[in-house]
Enzyme design. Structure first.
Site, PDB file in Angstrom:
ATOM      1  N   TYR A 150      59.227  93.949  83.421  1.00  0.00           N
ATOM      2  CA  TYR A 150      58.031  93.366  82.799  1.00  0.00           C
ATOM      3  C   TYR A 150      56.848  93.318  83.771  1.00  0.00           C
ATOM      4  O   TYR A 150      55.699  93.393  83.330  1.00  0.00           O
ATOM      5  CB  TYR A 150      58.352  91.989  82.186  1.00  0.00           C
ATOM      6  CG  TYR A 150      59.262  92.158  80.986  1.00  0.00           C
ATOM      7  CD1 TYR A 150      58.755  92.626  79.769  1.00  0.00           C
ATOM      8  CD2 TYR A 150      60.631  91.939  81.080  1.00  0.00           C
ATOM      9  CE1 TYR A 150      59.594  92.846  78.681  1.00  0.00           C
ATOM     10  CE2 TYR A 150      61.480  92.153  79.995  1.00  0.00           C
ATOM     11  CZ  TYR A 150      60.947  92.604  78.804  1.00  0.00           C
ATOM     12  OH  TYR A 150      61.775  92.848  77.733  1.00  0.00           O
TER      13      TYR A 150
ATOM     14  N   ASN B 231      53.428  93.972  69.254  1.00  0.00           N
ATOM     15  CA  ASN B 231      53.126  94.435  70.609  1.00  0.00           C
ATOM     16  C   ASN B 231      52.912  93.270  71.558  1.00  0.00           C
ATOM     17  O   ASN B 231      52.380  92.229  71.181  1.00  0.00           O
ATOM     18  CB  ASN B 231      51.880  95.327  70.600  1.00  0.00           C
ATOM     19  CG  ASN B 231      52.096  96.575  69.767  1.00  0.00           C
ATOM     20  OD1 ASN B 231      53.227  96.901  69.451  1.00  0.00           O
ATOM     21  ND2 ASN B 231      51.024  97.249  69.411  1.00  0.00           N
TER      22      ASN B 231
ATOM     23  N   ASP C 198      51.246  93.883  74.440  1.00  0.00           N
ATOM     24  CA  ASP C 198      50.036  94.178  75.217  1.00  0.00           C
ATOM     25  C   ASP C 198      48.865  93.337  74.677  1.00  0.00           C
ATOM     26  O   ASP C 198      49.016  92.574  73.725  1.00  0.00           O
ATOM     27  CB  ASP C 198      49.726  95.696  75.182  1.00  0.00           C
ATOM     28  CG  ASP C 198      49.378  96.213  73.777  1.00  0.00           C
ATOM     29  OD1 ASP C 198      48.532  95.578  73.098  1.00  0.00           O
ATOM     30  OD2 ASP C 198      49.935  97.246  73.350  1.00  0.00           O
TER      31      ASP C 198
ATOM     32  N   HIS D 153      56.322  89.047  69.088  1.00  0.00           N
ATOM     33  CA  HIS D 153      57.338  89.247  70.127  1.00  0.00           C
ATOM     34  C   HIS D 153      56.883  88.794  71.510  1.00  0.00           C
ATOM     35  O   HIS D 153      57.440  89.219  72.506  1.00  0.00           O
ATOM     36  CB  HIS D 153      57.748  90.733  70.171  1.00  0.00           C
ATOM     37  CG  HIS D 153      58.505  91.174  68.950  1.00  0.00           C
ATOM     38  ND1 HIS D 153      58.657  92.484  68.581  1.00  0.00           N
ATOM     39  CD2 HIS D 153      59.151  90.439  68.004  1.00  0.00           C
ATOM     40  CE1 HIS D 153      59.375  92.556  67.460  1.00  0.00           C
ATOM     41  NE2 HIS D 153      59.676  91.332  67.079  1.00  0.00           N
TER      42      HIS D 153
ATOM     43  N   THR E 269      54.702 101.426  63.412  1.00  0.00           N
ATOM     44  CA  THR E 269      55.986 100.772  63.691  1.00  0.00           C
ATOM     45  C   THR E 269      57.105 101.509  62.978  1.00  0.00           C
ATOM     46  O   THR E 269      56.925 101.972  61.846  1.00  0.00           O
ATOM     47  CB  THR E 269      55.981  99.276  63.300  1.00  0.00           C
ATOM     48  OG1 THR E 269      57.319  98.758  63.435  1.00  0.00           O
ATOM     49  CG2 THR E 269      55.480  99.025  61.889  1.00  0.00           C
TER      50      THR E 269
HETATM   51  P1  OAD Z   1      58.931 101.894  67.911  1.00  0.00           P
HETATM   52  O1  OAD Z   1      58.906 102.625  69.211  1.00  0.00           O
HETATM   53  O2  OAD Z   1      60.241 101.572  67.309  1.00  0.00           O
HETATM   54  O3  OAD Z   1      58.128 102.743  66.826  1.00  0.00           O
HETATM   55  C1  OAD Z   1      56.887 103.293  67.146  1.00  0.00           C
HETATM   56  C2  OAD Z   1      56.311 103.918  65.896  1.00  0.00           C
HETATM   57  O4  OAD Z   1      55.015 104.402  66.229  1.00  0.00           O
HETATM   58  C3  OAD Z   1      57.123 105.110  65.365  1.00  0.00           C
HETATM   59  O5  OAD Z   1      57.319 104.942  63.967  1.00  0.00           O
HETATM   60  C4  OAD Z   1      56.233 106.313  65.684  1.00  0.00           C
HETATM   61  O6  OAD Z   1      56.326 107.325  64.683  1.00  0.00           O
HETATM   62  C5  OAD Z   1      54.852 105.694  65.671  1.00  0.00           C
HETATM   63  N1  OAD Z   1      53.838 106.372  66.489  1.00  0.00           N
HETATM   64  C6  OAD Z   1      53.951 106.970  67.689  1.00  0.00           C
HETATM   65  N2  OAD Z   1      52.770 107.413  68.132  1.00  0.00           N
HETATM   66  C7  OAD Z   1      51.854 107.093  67.177  1.00  0.00           C
HETATM   67  C8  OAD Z   1      50.441 107.267  67.033  1.00  0.00           C
HETATM   68  N3  OAD Z   1      49.705 107.864  67.979  1.00  0.00           N
HETATM   69  N4  OAD Z   1      49.860 106.797  65.911  1.00  0.00           N
HETATM   70  C9  OAD Z   1      50.586 106.196  64.934  1.00  0.00           C
HETATM   71  N5  OAD Z   1      51.910 105.993  65.016  1.00  0.00           N
HETATM   72  C10 OAD Z   1      52.535 106.429  66.126  1.00  0.00           C
HETATM   73  O7  OAD Z   1      58.011 100.603  68.090  1.00  0.00           O
HETATM   74  P2  OAD Z   1      57.962  99.272  67.212  1.00  0.00           P
HETATM   75  O8  OAD Z   1      58.274  99.559  65.781  1.00  0.00           O
HETATM   76  O9  OAD Z   1      56.687  98.596  67.532  1.00  0.00           O
HETATM   77  O10 OAD Z   1      60.346  94.524  70.802  1.00  0.00           O
HETATM   78  O11 OAD Z   1      59.156  98.467  67.848  1.00  0.00           O
HETATM   79  C11 OAD Z   1      59.422  97.158  67.448  1.00  0.00           C
HETATM   80  C12 OAD Z   1      59.966  96.343  68.582  1.00  0.00           C
HETATM   81  O12 OAD Z   1      61.053  97.020  69.192  1.00  0.00           O
HETATM   82  C13 OAD Z   1      58.993  96.140  69.716  1.00  0.00           C
HETATM   83  O13 OAD Z   1      58.108  95.070  69.473  1.00  0.00           O
HETATM   84  C14 OAD Z   1      59.886  95.867  70.880  1.00  0.00           C
HETATM   85  C15 OAD Z   1      60.966  96.869  70.628  1.00  0.00           C
HETATM   86  O14 OAD Z   1      62.212  96.547  71.095  1.00  0.00           O
HETATM   87  C16 OAD Z   1      60.512  93.814  71.933  1.00  0.00           C
HETATM   88  O15 OAD Z   1      60.375  94.295  73.035  1.00  0.00           O
HETATM   89  C17 OAD Z   1      60.882  92.405  71.726  1.00  0.00           C
END
Ligand code: OAD
Length: 231
Positions: free
Chosen positions: A54, A88, A90, A105, A172
């Site tokens: 982190y 996120n 950030d 989160h 997401t």
């Molecule tokens: P993921 O990494 O699971 O998903 C990211 C999503 O962003 C995917 O569906 C990609 O297709 C999409 N993506 C990538 N680049 C992109 C772009 N330029 N424009 C639009 N979409 C894009 O991330 P999250 O769904 O946010 O939790 O993950 C959820 C949680 O899992 C996070 O908050 C984190 C993680 O474990 C913790 O750390 C507690």
């Protein structure tokens, strides 16, 4: 009265700013074991490793900027009553100027006492180390909701989604619960956008769901034009 626009964001909205997502190829979970760095067990086993993970993420925040997608969401506040519920950790929504952001989160720029409920939650903009203590002598830990931990902001997030006139889901994979289930709380007939480079299957698709497969910045430009007609 402005319409209430609720936006659920995930790692994909920050990808164009240079922050790695979690589950894409080259995502953070490819290079790191989730159990080691994102669970309470991992923390108990090796605090140094978790702090280092982190600390790196926190340091990176000094080198990245919001992208057009964050900026458009901030701009939409002129015409809509916008609330962002983000997974996120950030600070790019805030940096872009969004004023109403709920972090489901946790936040990299906060730390908290390693006890429940936390005695203190503190702003923190430097490395966190073993021996950094709260006022009662508890070790401080990252203010991140790890896998298996409760999501304290969930109830608030549910009521925000229930109040939406328009809902957007951006960047997401909809794989992490309870965040992914928030969509289910939207009113039945509202307009829902799901914008993602590679959209996941939506389990219970809302009636008026529009799926846009695009980068966040490009897709939001399209959505912004459409919303201009609805304000
Ligand atoms: P993921 O990494 O699971 O998903 C990211 C999503 O962003 C995917 O569906 C990609 O297709 C999409 N993506 C990538 N680049 C992109 C772009 N330029 N424009 C639009 N979409 C894009 O991330 P999250 O769904 O946010 O939790 O993950 C959820 C949680 O899992 C996070 O908050 C984190 C993680 O474990 C913790 O750390 C507690």
């Amino acid at each position: 009265m402005k319409k209430k626009l609720v936006v659920l964001t995930g790692a994909g909205i920050s990808a164009e700013s240079g922050i790695q997502t979690f589950r894409d190829t080259d995502g953070l979970w490819e290079g790191h074991n989730v159990n080691d760095v994102a669970t309470y067990d991992g923390w108990l086993k090796n605090k140094e490793l978790v702090l280092d993970f982190y600390n790196q993420r926190r340091k990176q925040l000094h080198t990245v900027l919001p992208n057009l997608a964050h900026e458009i969401l901030a701009e939409l506040e002129q015409d809509f009553d916008v609330t962002i519920v983000t997974q996120n950790v950030d600070n790019l929504h805030e940096k872009a100027g969004s004023t109403n952001v709920l972090h489901l989160h946790g936040e990299l720029l906060k730390v908290r006492s390693d006890r429940n409920p936390p005695l203190e939650i503190l702003d923190w903009n430097k490395d966190l180390n073993i021996g950094d203590l709260d006022k009662s002598g508890n070790q401080l830990r990252p203010h991140i909701v790890w896998f298996g931990e409760a999501v304290p902001a969930l109830e608030k997030a549910v009521s925000i989604v229930q109040s939406a006139d328009i809902l957007m889901i951006i960047g997401t994979s909809l794989q992490v619960y309870p965040a992914a289930s928030l969509i289910d709380f939207a009113q039945e007939d509202i307009l829902v956008y799901y914008l993602d480079l590679n959209p996941a299957e939506v389990i219970n698709p809302p009636l008026n769901l529009k799926i846009i497969a695009a980068k966040a910045s490009k897709g939001l430009q399209t959505i912004q034009k459409e919303l201009n007609k609805l304000k």
